[in-house]
Write an enzyme that holds these catalytic residues in place. Structure first.
Site, PDB file in Angstrom:
ATOM      1  N   THR A  43      -4.861  12.497   6.758  1.00  0.00           N
ATOM      2  CA  THR A  43      -3.335  12.484   7.231  1.00  0.00           C
ATOM      3  C   THR A  43      -3.314  13.820   8.400  1.00  0.00           C
ATOM      4  O   THR A  43      -2.608  13.561   9.472  1.00  0.00           O
ATOM      5  CB  THR A  43      -2.518  12.836   6.040  1.00  0.00           C
ATOM      6  OG1 THR A  43      -2.743  11.887   5.228  1.00  0.00           O
ATOM      7  CG2 THR A  43      -1.194  12.937   6.322  1.00  0.00           C
TER       8      THR A  43
ATOM      9  N   ASN B 240      -2.483  19.052   0.906  1.00  0.00           N
ATOM     10  CA  ASN B 240      -3.728  18.024   1.944  1.00  0.00           C
ATOM     11  C   ASN B 240      -3.065  17.794   3.212  1.00  0.00           C
ATOM     12  O   ASN B 240      -4.072  17.810   3.881  1.00  0.00           O
ATOM     13  CB  ASN B 240      -3.379  16.692   0.946  1.00  0.00           C
ATOM     14  CG  ASN B 240      -4.482  15.608   1.622  1.00  0.00           C
ATOM     15  OD1 ASN B 240      -4.122  15.115   2.488  1.00  0.00           O
ATOM     16  ND2 ASN B 240      -5.666  15.787   1.163  1.00  0.00           N
TER      17      ASN B 240
ATOM     18  N   LYS C 221       5.417   2.101   8.446  1.00  0.00           N
ATOM     19  CA  LYS C 221       4.261   2.910   8.862  1.00  0.00           C
ATOM     20  C   LYS C 221       2.967   1.895   9.157  1.00  0.00           C
ATOM     21  O   LYS C 221       2.469   2.007   9.978  1.00  0.00           O
ATOM     22  CB  LYS C 221       4.062   3.952   7.708  1.00  0.00           C
ATOM     23  CG  LYS C 221       2.772   4.871   8.034  1.00  0.00           C
ATOM     24  CD  LYS C 221       2.760   5.891   6.952  1.00  0.00           C
ATOM     25  CE  LYS C 221       3.695   6.446   6.348  1.00  0.00           C
ATOM     26  NZ  LYS C 221       3.696   7.408   5.293  1.00  0.00           N
TER      27      LYS C 221
ATOM     28  N   SER D 176      -7.282   5.023   4.387  1.00  0.00           N
ATOM     29  CA  SER D 176      -7.266   4.342   3.230  1.00  0.00           C
ATOM     30  C   SER D 176      -7.541   2.945   3.592  1.00  0.00           C
ATOM     31  O   SER D 176      -8.156   2.265   2.639  1.00  0.00           O
ATOM     32  CB  SER D 176      -5.657   4.430   2.629  1.00  0.00           C
ATOM     33  OG  SER D 176      -5.538   5.524   1.780  1.00  0.00           O
TER      34      SER D 176
ATOM     35  N   LYS E 143       0.802  -1.219   0.088  1.00  0.00           N
ATOM     36  CA  LYS E 143      -0.198  -0.054  -0.053  1.00  0.00           C
ATOM     37  C   LYS E 143       0.854   1.369   0.063  1.00  0.00           C
ATOM     38  O   LYS E 143       1.895   1.243   0.625  1.00  0.00           O
ATOM     39  CB  LYS E 143      -0.897  -0.137   1.172  1.00  0.00           C
ATOM     40  CG  LYS E 143      -1.839   0.979   1.436  1.00  0.00           C
ATOM     41  CD  LYS E 143      -2.994   0.697   0.797  1.00  0.00           C
ATOM     42  CE  LYS E 143      -4.242   1.909   0.488  1.00  0.00           C
ATOM     43  NZ  LYS E 143      -3.774   2.697  -0.576  1.00  0.00           N
TER      44      LYS E 143
ATOM     45  N   LYS F 178       5.281   2.317  -3.029  1.00  0.00           N
ATOM     46  CA  LYS F 178       5.219   3.899  -3.515  1.00  0.00           C
ATOM     47  C   LYS F 178       5.186   3.999  -4.835  1.00  0.00           C
ATOM     48  O   LYS F 178       5.942   2.865  -5.487  1.00  0.00           O
ATOM     49  CB  LYS F 178       6.160   4.531  -2.755  1.00  0.00           C
ATOM     50  CG  LYS F 178       5.847   6.136  -2.568  1.00  0.00           C
ATOM     51  CD  LYS F 178       4.810   6.181  -1.463  1.00  0.00           C
ATOM     52  CE  LYS F 178       4.635   7.863  -1.056  1.00  0.00           C
ATOM     53  NZ  LYS F 178       3.902   8.114   0.113  1.00  0.00           N
TER      54      LYS F 178
HETATM   55  N1  LIG Z   1      -1.554  12.854   1.161  1.00  0.00           N
HETATM   56  C1  LIG Z   1      -1.444  12.242   1.905  1.00  0.00           C
HETATM   57  O1  LIG Z   1      -2.308  11.346   2.315  1.00  0.00           O
HETATM   58  C2  LIG Z   1      -0.078  11.794   2.830  1.00  0.00           C
HETATM   59  C3  LIG Z   1       1.003  12.569   2.463  1.00  0.00           C
HETATM   60  N2  LIG Z   1       2.154  12.530   3.251  1.00  0.00           N
HETATM   61  C4  LIG Z   1       3.248  13.347   2.945  1.00  0.00           C
HETATM   62  O2  LIG Z   1       2.908  14.608   3.496  1.00  0.00           O
HETATM   63  C5  LIG Z   1       3.784  15.340   2.589  1.00  0.00           C
HETATM   64  C6  LIG Z   1       3.000  16.518   1.654  1.00  0.00           C
HETATM   65  O3  LIG Z   1       1.994  15.729   1.131  1.00  0.00           O
HETATM   66  P1  LIG Z   1       0.714  16.297   0.376  1.00  0.00           P
HETATM   67  O4  LIG Z   1       0.183  17.344   1.515  1.00  0.00           O
HETATM   68  O5  LIG Z   1      -0.271  15.347   0.314  1.00  0.00           O
HETATM   69  O6  LIG Z   1       1.028  16.896  -0.733  1.00  0.00           O
HETATM   70  P2  LIG Z   1       0.408  18.159  -1.474  1.00  0.00           P
HETATM   71  O7  LIG Z   1       0.530  17.924  -2.949  1.00  0.00           O
HETATM   72  O8  LIG Z   1      -1.166  18.124  -1.087  1.00  0.00           O
HETATM   73  O9  LIG Z   1       1.048  19.339  -0.736  1.00  0.00           O
HETATM   74  C7  LIG Z   1       2.254  19.683  -0.989  1.00  0.00           C
HETATM   75  C8  LIG Z   1       2.712  21.061  -0.310  1.00  0.00           C
HETATM   76  O10 LIG Z   1       4.038  21.274  -0.242  1.00  0.00           O
HETATM   77  C9  LIG Z   1       4.480  22.238  -0.852  1.00  0.00           C
HETATM   78  N3  LIG Z   1       5.688  22.021  -1.022  1.00  0.00           N
HETATM   79  C10 LIG Z   1       6.145  21.675  -2.225  1.00  0.00           C
HETATM   80  N4  LIG Z   1       7.613  21.537  -2.416  1.00  0.00           N
HETATM   81  C11 LIG Z   1       7.837  22.408  -1.363  1.00  0.00           C
HETATM   82  C12 LIG Z   1       9.225  23.034  -1.024  1.00  0.00           C
HETATM   83  N5  LIG Z   1      10.360  22.626  -1.620  1.00  0.00           N
HETATM   84  N6  LIG Z   1       9.390  23.647   0.130  1.00  0.00           N
HETATM   85  C13 LIG Z   1       8.121  24.050   0.893  1.00  0.00           C
HETATM   86  N7  LIG Z   1       6.760  23.466   0.472  1.00  0.00           N
HETATM   87  C14 LIG Z   1       6.802  22.902  -0.676  1.00  0.00           C
HETATM   88  C15 LIG Z   1       3.398  22.444  -1.914  1.00  0.00           C
HETATM   89  O11 LIG Z   1       3.270  24.096  -2.406  1.00  0.00           O
HETATM   90  C16 LIG Z   1       2.274  22.111  -1.214  1.00  0.00           C
HETATM   91  O12 LIG Z   1       1.864  23.202  -0.390  1.00  0.00           O
HETATM   92  C17 LIG Z   1       4.636  14.660   1.718  1.00  0.00           C
HETATM   93  O13 LIG Z   1       5.849  14.269   2.265  1.00  0.00           O
HETATM   94  C18 LIG Z   1       3.868  13.217   1.613  1.00  0.00           C
HETATM   95  O14 LIG Z   1       4.569  12.144   1.283  1.00  0.00           O
HETATM   96  C19 LIG Z   1       2.039  11.434   4.104  1.00  0.00           C
HETATM   97  C20 LIG Z   1       1.320  10.515   4.443  1.00  0.00           C
HETATM   98  C21 LIG Z   1      -0.190  10.799   3.758  1.00  0.00           C
HETATM   99  O1  LIG Z   2      -3.253   6.261   1.752  1.00  0.00           O
HETATM  100  C1  LIG Z   2      -2.266   5.336   1.477  1.00  0.00           C
HETATM  101  O2  LIG Z   2      -2.579   4.361   0.818  1.00  0.00           O
HETATM  102  C2  LIG Z   2      -0.832   5.707   1.361  1.00  0.00           C
HETATM  103  C3  LIG Z   2      -0.452   7.242   1.867  1.00  0.00           C
HETATM  104  C4  LIG Z   2       0.914   7.685   1.564  1.00  0.00           C
HETATM  105  O3  LIG Z   2       1.363   7.569   0.499  1.00  0.00           O
HETATM  106  C5  LIG Z   2       1.630   7.757   2.769  1.00  0.00           C
HETATM  107  O4  LIG Z   2       1.578   7.674   3.941  1.00  0.00           O
HETATM  108  O5  LIG Z   2       2.809   8.338   2.810  1.00  0.00           O
END
Ligand SMILES: NC(=O)C1=CN([C@@H]2O[C@H](COP(=O)(O)OP(=O)(O)OC[C@H]3O[C@@H](n4cnc5c(N)ncnc54)[C@H](O)[C@@H]3O)[C@@H](O)[C@H]2O)C=CC1
Ligand SMILES: O=C(O)CCC(=O)C(=O)O
Length: 428
Positions: free
Chosen positions: A188, A219, A92, A356, A68, A104
């Site tokens: 998250t 997100n 995780k 998820s 996953k 991934k």
């Molecule tokens: N979406 C999910 O369900 C999950 C996300 N994560 C992790 O959380 C982190 C963020 O993911 P999401 O919020 O989902 O992505 P997203 O695409 O919704 O948002 C990413 C954010 O990071 C910013 N960003 C990108 N590059 C940057 C930089 N160099 N410096 C500062 N900000 C920057 C973007 O502008 C945006 O605000 C990642 O590491 C992801 O792997 C972890 C678990 C689950």
């Molecule tokens: O929701 C999922 O299956 C995985 C989310 C994810 O990519 C993460 O936890 O880094």
């Protein structure tokens, strides 16, 4: 040249192995991904030109169940990064006791440069390329950086077209109209919020006197900022890829979110000038945000934001890793020496994959749960696993990261050992 991300990820495994007794065969098994797939995805652009994109999917370990993990669209995606993220997913899922292994995926692309139709063709093309590698019982993708519910909907539909049957359980994080779960979009952040609240309560820190800086406003980071603001925390700084804003008295997060939604970047808040008074807000770079003197720092963007280069400058008392891998292993040691409490990614951001899992269960049973039910189950899981990791850290005098890895390793090793190694023997 700096160490590969995967080599750095292995350091965390090695540190945890010093505190848990596991068979050498189980350890050997955990050092390698089960399978890695590199694909090329030809996409017809709106201009008529054909462009080929590079994509990956890594299934790290499936001993505890189907693998996953999310799919990332970013120009810096590499096999090293995807493999590391798949390794972290394995730990995780085990950390919070889900019956999943880790995987991934990613595509090397700047999605902001593509039209909606181009993005859809790319997403469907990626599924065409990896269809034999994924499935509701083998490997289940989800959203990650710069992917979202719409993209997951296209991916699920493309898989259903290929397999000639409606297959909602092959992808999670879908639109609710296609079998997505209520609460996956906030999961998250909600999971991270439960961990922060738990830790702050234990340290008797009231929200009203707790300052927070958040790097990344998507997100994960954007929703978390709103949850913390609603709970009374003083969120003093937030940023996106272009930079951020800082207000020592606390930002009006709902206004920032509204502006970001309308204008697509946080910069709009200070360009427009009507959210906060011009005199008392400041712009701030991403690197300045990391070194603010706040109580709580939340990296919620990308890997390797805190390294040897800036670890000595970090002033926060607590760091909650919402991003995957935001701190290098070398920086970890410095933060520890400086008395900074780091709460690790494999716990803090596990709310996403937990919901998820709930989505996958709902898709397979055909029974759909209420939002209250989902958030209640998420809270129970986050509180229970957080407490176990905190207790283990105290009992063995470990950092929270090492305790979380030991906690996961115990579950992983039990499953690996129960399965046995007969399959690896060759007949002479
Ligand atoms: N979406 C999910 O369900 C999950 C996300 N994560 C992790 O959380 C982190 C963020 O993911 P999401 O919020 O989902 O992505 P997203 O695409 O919704 O948002 C990413 C954010 O990071 C910013 N960003 C990108 N590059 C940057 C930089 N160099 N410096 C500062 N900000 C920057 C973007 O502008 C945006 O605000 C990642 O590491 C992801 O792997 C972890 C678990 C689950
Ligand atoms: O929701 C999922 O299956 C995985 C989310 C994810 O990519 C993460 O936890 O880094």
């Amino acid at each position: 040249m700096s160490q590969s991300l995967f080599a750095d990820a292995m350091t965390r495994l090695d540190q945890a192995l010093q505190h848990v007794s596991i068979s050498s065969e189980a350890i050997e098994r955990l050092r390698y991904p089960k399978a890695s797939l590199a694909v090329s995805i030809p996409v017809r652009l709106d201009s008529g030109e054909l462009k080929v994109f590079q994509g990956y999917r890594v299934r790290y370990d499936d001993t505890r169940g189907p693998t996953k993990g999310g799919i990332r669209y970013h120009p810096n995606v590499s096999l090293d990064e995807v493999q590391s993220l798949a390794f972290w997913m394995t730990f995780k899922c085990a950390a919070v006791g889900l019956p999943f292994g880790g995987a991934k995926g990613g595509i090397v692309v700047n999605p902001k440069a593509l039209s909606r139709m181009e993005l859809e063709r790319l997403s469907r093309g990626y599924i065409d390329a990896i269809a034999d590698f994924i499935g509701p019982d083998t490997d289940i993708p989800a959203p990650d950086v710069y992917t979202n519910a719409t993209i997951m909907g296209w991916m699920m539909d493309q898989y259903s077209v290929i397999s000639r049957k409606f297959s909602p359980a092959v992808v999670t994080g879908k639109p609710t109209a296609l079998g997505g779960s209520l609460g996956r979009d906030t999961a998250t952040a909600m999971g991270a919020y439960f961990v922060i609240r738990n830790l702050m309560n234990r340290h008797q820190k009231l929200p009203q006197v707790t300052t927070v800086a958040i790097q990344g406003f998507g997100n994960a980071g954007g929703v978390l900022a709103e949850l913390l603001y609603d709970a009374g925390y003083k969120v003093v700084a937030v940023s996106d890829s272009k930079g951020g804003i800082y207000k020592p008295e606390g930002l009006d997060i709902p206004s920032v979110r509204r502006y970001q939604r309308d204008r697509k970047q946080i910069e709009a808040v200070y360009c427009e000038g009507s959210v906060c008074n011009l005199d008392d807000r400041q712009t701030i770079s991403n690197s300045e945000l990391l070194t603010l003197g706040v109580d709580v720092l939340v990296p919620a963007a990308l890997e390797r934001q805190i390294t040897l280069a800036n670890a000595h400058d970090i002033k926060a008392k607590f760091i909650f890793e919402v991003a995957n891998g935001p701190i290098s292993s070398a920086a970890d040691l410095i933060l520890q020496q400086n008395g900074i409490c780091v709460v690790p990614d494999i716990l803090v951001n596990s709310g996403g994959v937990t919901v998820s899992y709930f989505e996958w269960l709902q898709n397979r049973s055909g029974l759909y749960w209420s939002l209250e039910d989902i958030n209640q189950r998420l809270q129970e899981k986050m509180d229970a696993e957080t407490s176990q990791i905190l207790d283990l850290a105290q009992e063995l005098n470990l950092s929270l990261r090492t305790a979380a890895y030991v906690h996961s390793l115990k579950r992983l090793a039990k499953s690996i050992e129960a399965k046995g190694t007969q399959q690896y023997f060759t007949q002479s």
